[in-house]
Design a protein around this motif. Sequence first.
Motif, PDB file in Angstrom:
ATOM      1  N   GLY A   3      10.131  -0.116  -9.507  1.00  0.00           N
ATOM      2  CA  GLY A   3       8.878   0.419 -10.018  1.00  0.00           C
ATOM      3  C   GLY A   3       7.723   0.392  -9.035  1.00  0.00           C
ATOM      4  O   GLY A   3       6.580   0.667  -9.412  1.00  0.00           O
ATOM      5  N   SER A   4       7.999   0.085  -7.786  1.00  0.00           N
ATOM      6  CA  SER A   4       6.912  -0.006  -6.799  1.00  0.00           C
ATOM      7  C   SER A   4       6.551   1.367  -6.253  1.00  0.00           C
ATOM      8  O   SER A   4       7.328   2.328  -6.343  1.00  0.00           O
ATOM      9  N   VAL A   5       5.348   1.459  -5.673  1.00  0.00           N
ATOM     10  CA  VAL A   5       4.905   2.677  -4.992  1.00  0.00           C
ATOM     11  C   VAL A   5       4.302   2.285  -3.645  1.00  0.00           C
ATOM     12  O   VAL A   5       3.896   1.136  -3.431  1.00  0.00           O
ATOM     13  N   LEU A   6       4.262   3.266  -2.761  1.00  0.00           N
ATOM     14  CA  LEU A   6       3.604   3.090  -1.468  1.00  0.00           C
ATOM     15  C   LEU A   6       2.350   3.961  -1.470  1.00  0.00           C
ATOM     16  O   LEU A   6       2.428   5.179  -1.641  1.00  0.00           O
ATOM     17  N   TRP A   7       1.201   3.311  -1.247  1.00  0.00           N
ATOM     18  CA  TRP A   7      -0.097   3.984  -1.310  1.00  0.00           C
ATOM     19  C   TRP A   7      -0.595   4.194   0.117  1.00  0.00           C
ATOM     20  O   TRP A   7      -0.931   3.232   0.817  1.00  0.00           O
ATOM     21  N   LEU A   8      -0.622   5.444   0.548  1.00  0.00           N
ATOM     22  CA  LEU A   8      -0.969   5.787   1.924  1.00  0.00           C
ATOM     23  C   LEU A   8      -2.297   6.530   1.988  1.00  0.00           C
ATOM     24  O   LEU A   8      -2.699   7.190   1.035  1.00  0.00           O
ATOM     25  N   PHE A   9      -2.934   6.449   3.149  1.00  0.00           N
ATOM     26  CA  PHE A   9      -4.148   7.226   3.372  1.00  0.00           C
ATOM     27  C   PHE A   9      -3.750   8.680   3.580  1.00  0.00           C
ATOM     28  O   PHE A   9      -2.792   8.984   4.276  1.00  0.00           O
ATOM     29  N   ALA A  31      -0.899   0.943   2.557  1.00  0.00           N
ATOM     30  CA  ALA A  31      -0.950   1.070   4.016  1.00  0.00           C
ATOM     31  C   ALA A  31      -1.970   2.160   4.338  1.00  0.00           C
ATOM     32  O   ALA A  31      -1.636   3.343   4.380  1.00  0.00           O
ATOM     33  N   PHE A  32      -3.210   1.747   4.523  1.00  0.00           N
ATOM     34  CA  PHE A  32      -4.302   2.704   4.699  1.00  0.00           C
ATOM     35  C   PHE A  32      -4.571   3.061   6.162  1.00  0.00           C
ATOM     36  O   PHE A  32      -5.622   3.597   6.486  1.00  0.00           O
ATOM     37  N   ASN A  33      -3.638   2.752   7.053  1.00  0.00           N
ATOM     38  CA  ASN A  33      -3.795   3.196   8.436  1.00  0.00           C
ATOM     39  C   ASN A  33      -3.618   4.705   8.529  1.00  0.00           C
ATOM     40  O   ASN A  33      -3.013   5.339   7.656  1.00  0.00           O
TER      41      ASN A  33
END
Length: 669
Positions: free
Chosen positions: A501-507, A477-479
């Motif tokens: 095992g998931s991750v959340l990739w943020l800006f 979620a690169f907002n």
Amino acid sequence: MSQQSRNKGASAPSSLHSSAILDQAIAAHRSGNLTDAERAYTTILRASRTHPTALHMLGLLQAQRGNFADAEPLLKKAARIDSGNPDVLFNYANVLRALDKTDDALAWLARAIALSPDFADAHLNRGAILIARKEFHGAIAELDRAIAITPSSAAFLNRGSAFQRLGQLDEAHDSYRSAIELAPSNPQYHFVLSEVLTEMGRHDEAIEALERTVALNKAFPFALSKLVDSRRKRADWRSFEREQAALDEAAESGVAIDALTFLVASSSPAHQFTCAKTYVANVAPERGAAIPRTQSPASRLRVAYLSADFRNHATALLMAGLFEEHDRERFDVSAISYGPDDGGNMRNRLKAAFERFEDVRHLTDEDVVKLIRQLDIEVLVDLGGFTAGARPKILAHRPAPMQVNYLGFPGTMGASYIDYIMADRIVIPEGEQKHYAEKVIYLPDSYQVTDARRPPLPNAPARSEVGLPDDAFVYCAFNKTLKITPLLFDVWMRLLAKTAGSVLWLFDGGQIARENLRREAVARGIAAERIVFAPPVAIDEHLARHQLADLFLDTLPYNAHTTASDALWAGLPVLTCLGTAFPGRVAASLLNAVGLPELVTRSLDEYEGLALRIAHDSELRTALKSKLATHRSTWPLFDTVGMTRHIEKAFSEMWRRHCAGEAPASFAV
């Protein structure tokens, strides 16, 4: 900034009778009964046309009403008759200032000071005039004299403004602090302090100053919206619901709040329209009549694009290809650039794309208007709206016959001087046209142009190079942080909890935003290390790293716009939830134009369910990515040439209607 007026020092009346009438007039004037006061002053002047006090007071009364043109001859006459009275000269100067006769105003204030060297207010008003003329060093000298005579909060306020305009932020800060010491209950002083603290990078203190401003006056123009914006950029959600309710209430009640901040926060087209109308009335009210229609041009249609963002910026990244593809046999295309020159490759590309590239950074709004008229621009396309650095006052002068809102500001500008907004039927359904001051041009696919000439994607880095686990499912979620809401974050954390095992990739929005988001994750039962942040990098690196993610999660009520286009160009499927206003419907528009409508959900429950299905179904993920890869070169979203032809048809049709004497009206291309 501040200007002082005085109504003392009146000369003695000429007779006992006129003295009694004058006393009655002044008493009525001071009580606010201007009609009776005017009648009495006029009675005195019928008997004695040169009565200095009656002339002076009637002039002040007209100025009080805002009738400065009527006040000027009265005070001019009073100043000539009573030339030894510094108060009369002072008030005459203030009326001259209101009429923008600043040379004369400065001269009369100087005369008042010559008569009364300790006239602090005269120095103060000279300083205010010099600030308006951008003569900041001279203004500071005058204000220092005023402060030496009588320290006042108004003098310190103006002094701070002059220093701030010169970029001397420490001195500006100290001046504003001094103003607050003298008048701690004035919200304006706390507000301007917050502005300079923000410029200094002292954001904690800036937020505190905004909190004090709102506490003193919750309706103080723009204070609430700036406070909300500052907190949301940090993911500070402690007062999220209360602030949202306050924003909605402020918009409905006509309080001036920042239109872009409200666009990000609101899901109501009606409230957005109300907010925009209030904003434009405060910031850029209409200042010129529409240019009379002309005959249809025998040569090319003259189009100009107006923007602060002709550089390495999201708007330019989307628009560059369109500028290059314009049909030069039918269109004469100019750029009016009032933003910075970053000297980069995109800036150079844009300069080459236009027939003329006018850098107007150092011109006043009025001079830019003159230039646009000299170029005989027929269609002026504003790419900024109310975004950072925009100059809507240029448009308020009506420099071109047709003025168009496009791309940069995804909503109505609420201004009578903007004729059209270019959109599509997803972002503005026909039933929502009533919430737009502009008439709507419906483009056939998505309203958003893209640049198909982007270079091929570089090779993706290794996941380990960007802090991602090699075997994790990566929700991306690169907002910007300010678009993330607690409600949406709840959904994202449930997705992490249900996707092993998931991750959340943020800006990465900065240290405080990182800390707050990780804290919010932990509060929802998710380990802080499962939130990974992507720092700002060059655009080619940013596009390349999309290839490491599995699914892009969109935001609501303000979607990804250019960010969604970037993800789709990079081959990353975007999952969105259809909102109720333009900013929340953009990703749906893009997905439909690239042939992936199945990724548009209608509720957050559906959004969450589809995200889980995609995360747990590797065949579905593969199919979506394969479909996107095929459609990228065959569907309309990335067809820059086709989009350019559509927009050219829109320009031609709006100009045909104008030349035929028809009022602007919504139409479809």
